[in-house]
Design a protein around this motif. Structure first.
Motif, short mmCIF file in Angstrom:
data_model
loop_
_atom_site.label_atom_id
_atom_site.label_comp_id
_atom_site.label_asym_id
_atom_site.label_seq_id
_atom_site.Cartn_x
_atom_site.Cartn_y
_atom_site.Cartn_z
N ARG A 69 0.80 -1.22 0.00
CA ARG A 69 0.00 0.00 0.00
C ARG A 69 0.84 1.27 0.00
NH1 ARG A 69 -4.24 -1.09 4.65
NH2 ARG A 69 -5.59 0.28 3.49
N LEU A 70 2.15 1.15 0.12
CA LEU A 70 3.05 2.30 0.16
C LEU A 70 3.33 2.80 -1.26
CD1 LEU A 70 4.76 4.12 2.01
CD2 LEU A 70 6.63 2.49 1.69
N VAL A 71 3.10 4.06 -1.50
CA VAL A 71 3.26 4.66 -2.83
C VAL A 71 4.72 5.02 -3.08
CG1 VAL A 71 2.65 6.63 -4.28
CG2 VAL A 71 0.92 5.57 -2.83
N GLY A 72 5.22 4.60 -4.23
CA GLY A 72 6.57 4.97 -4.64
C GLY A 72 6.56 6.16 -5.58
N ILE A 73 5.67 6.11 -6.59
CA ILE A 73 5.59 7.17 -7.58
C ILE A 73 4.13 7.40 -7.95
CG2 ILE A 73 6.31 7.93 -9.88
CD1 ILE A 73 8.67 6.02 -9.69
N LEU A 74 3.77 8.65 -8.14
CA LEU A 74 2.45 9.00 -8.65
C LEU A 74 2.61 9.69 -9.99
CD1 LEU A 74 0.72 10.56 -5.50
CD2 LEU A 74 0.21 8.36 -6.55
N GLU A 78 -1.66 13.39 -19.21
CA GLU A 78 -1.64 14.76 -19.75
C GLU A 78 -2.97 15.48 -19.58
OE1 GLU A 78 0.91 16.57 -20.94
OE2 GLU A 78 2.21 14.92 -20.36
N SER A 79 -4.07 14.75 -19.74
CA SER A 79 -5.38 15.39 -19.62
C SER A 79 -5.82 15.56 -18.16
CB SER A 79 -6.43 14.58 -20.39
OG SER A 79 -6.51 13.27 -19.87
N GLY A 80 -5.08 14.96 -17.23
CA GLY A 80 -5.39 15.10 -15.80
C GLY A 80 -6.59 14.29 -15.35
N THR A 81 -6.89 13.21 -16.06
CA THR A 81 -8.07 12.41 -15.71
C THR A 81 -7.74 11.08 -15.07
OG1 THR A 81 -8.09 11.44 -17.92
CG2 THR A 81 -9.45 13.42 -17.57
N MET A 82 -6.49 10.61 -15.19
CA MET A 82 -6.13 9.28 -14.68
C MET A 82 -4.89 9.38 -13.80
SD MET A 82 -7.16 6.15 -14.70
CE MET A 82 -8.27 6.08 -16.08
N LEU A 83 -4.97 8.77 -12.62
CA LEU A 83 -3.86 8.72 -11.68
C LEU A 83 -3.25 7.33 -11.74
CD1 LEU A 83 -2.30 10.10 -9.29
CD2 LEU A 83 -3.98 9.04 -7.79
N ARG A 84 -1.95 7.26 -11.94
CA ARG A 84 -1.23 5.98 -11.96
C ARG A 84 -0.39 5.91 -10.69
NH1 ARG A 84 2.79 4.50 -16.83
NH2 ARG A 84 3.89 6.25 -15.90
N VAL A 85 -0.62 4.89 -9.89
CA VAL A 85 0.05 4.73 -8.61
C VAL A 85 1.03 3.56 -8.72
CG1 VAL A 85 -0.24 4.30 -6.14
CG2 VAL A 85 -2.01 5.53 -7.41
N ALA A 86 2.32 3.82 -8.54
CA ALA A 86 3.34 2.78 -8.55
C ALA A 86 3.60 2.38 -7.10
CB ALA A 86 4.61 3.28 -9.21
N HIS A 87 3.41 1.09 -6.83
CA HIS A 87 3.61 0.56 -5.48
C HIS A 87 4.23 -0.83 -5.59
CE1 HIS A 87 -0.12 -1.92 -5.80
NE2 HIS A 87 -0.45 -0.94 -6.64
N LEU A 88 4.39 -1.53 -4.48
CA LEU A 88 5.05 -2.83 -4.47
C LEU A 88 4.04 -3.97 -4.43
CD1 LEU A 88 7.89 -2.11 -1.90
CD2 LEU A 88 8.08 -2.15 -4.38
N THR A 89 4.47 -5.14 -4.92
CA THR A 89 3.69 -6.36 -4.80
C THR A 89 4.15 -7.11 -3.55
OG1 THR A 89 5.26 -7.70 -6.05
CG2 THR A 89 3.54 -6.57 -7.31
N PHE A 90 3.53 -8.24 -3.29
CA PHE A 90 3.94 -9.09 -2.17
C PHE A 90 5.39 -9.50 -2.30
CE2 PHE A 90 4.64 -13.37 -0.53
CZ PHE A 90 4.24 -13.23 0.78
N THR A 97 -1.15 0.69 -10.43
CA THR A 97 -2.60 0.67 -10.34
C THR A 97 -3.12 1.98 -10.89
OG1 THR A 97 -2.48 -0.72 -8.36
CG2 THR A 97 -4.54 0.45 -8.75
N TYR A 98 -4.15 1.90 -11.69
CA TYR A 98 -4.76 3.08 -12.30
C TYR A 98 -6.09 3.37 -11.64
CZ TYR A 98 -1.33 2.37 -15.99
OH TYR A 98 -0.17 2.21 -16.68
N CYS A 99 -6.34 4.65 -11.38
CA CYS A 99 -7.65 5.04 -10.87
C CYS A 99 -8.00 6.43 -11.42
CB CYS A 99 -7.69 5.03 -9.34
SG CYS A 99 -6.43 5.95 -8.52
N PRO A 100 -9.27 6.63 -11.73
CA PRO A 100 -9.68 7.94 -12.25
C PRO A 100 -9.48 9.03 -11.19
CG PRO A 100 -11.43 6.31 -12.53
CD PRO A 100 -10.37 5.69 -11.70
N VAL A 101 -9.03 10.18 -11.61
CA VAL A 101 -8.82 11.29 -10.69
C VAL A 101 -10.13 11.70 -10.02
CG1 VAL A 101 -8.16 13.73 -10.56
CG2 VAL A 101 -6.74 12.12 -11.84
#
Length: 156
Positions: A69-74, A78-90, A97-101
């Motif tokens: 659950r710890l975020v490494g990079i966000l 370009e359009s500001g509609t999608m957030l990409r969260v880089a985190h670790l696996t087990f 993981t991608y989630c809409p803004v």
């Protein structure tokens, strides 16, 4: 790239090391049991080996739950509609993981205070919660960060 936590690599290595350490302690249990039945090991030593393996398993579960659950990079597109969260696996590898803004709860609406060590990234849909540290991480693009998480003035 909007946010970066440089220590995420070290946490990835630590996660992999913890998996290896847990595997080693659990693999040591069958020989310990055999030695106990052969009279080469006392019951107290067998209990100690079992306790160490159990503690290693419990710590692996807790640490991997936290590291996943710890975020490494966000990133924000370009359009500001999608957030990409880089985190670790087990296993300590990178996962994105991608989630809409629009589904991200702004930090100004959450119960967390920016002075805390970890701040939650939550979604209105409640799918997943991530943690980032504003204290040790770096906000690289304040404008985009503000677009996703709210006014930065309230984070001082």
């Amino acid at each position: 790239m909007v946010y970066r936590f440089d220590a995420i690599r070290a946490f990835g290595y630590l996660s992999r090391l913890k998996v290896a350490q847990t595997a080693l302690t659990v693999v040591a249990l069958p020989p310990s049991l055999y030695w106990y039945f052969q009279g080469l090991m006392t019951f107290n030593s067998l209990c100690l080996a079992g306790g160490i393996a159990g503690f290693a398993l419990a710590m692996l579960c807790w640490m991997s739950h936290f590291f996943r659950r710890l975020v490494g990079i966000l990133y924000v597109n370009e359009s500001g509609t999608m957030l990409r969260v880089a985190h670790l696996t087990f296993w300590g590898r990178r996962q994105e993981t991608y989630c809409p803004v629009a589904d991200v709860i702004p930090m100004t609406e959450s119960q967390d205070r920016p002075q805390e060590l970890f701040v939650r990234i939550q979604q209105y849909s409640g799918k997943q919660t991530f943690y980032l540290t504003l204290r040790y991480g770096r906000i690289l693009d304040r404008e985009r960060f503000t677009q996703v998480f709210g006014m930065l003035d309230k984070f001082k």
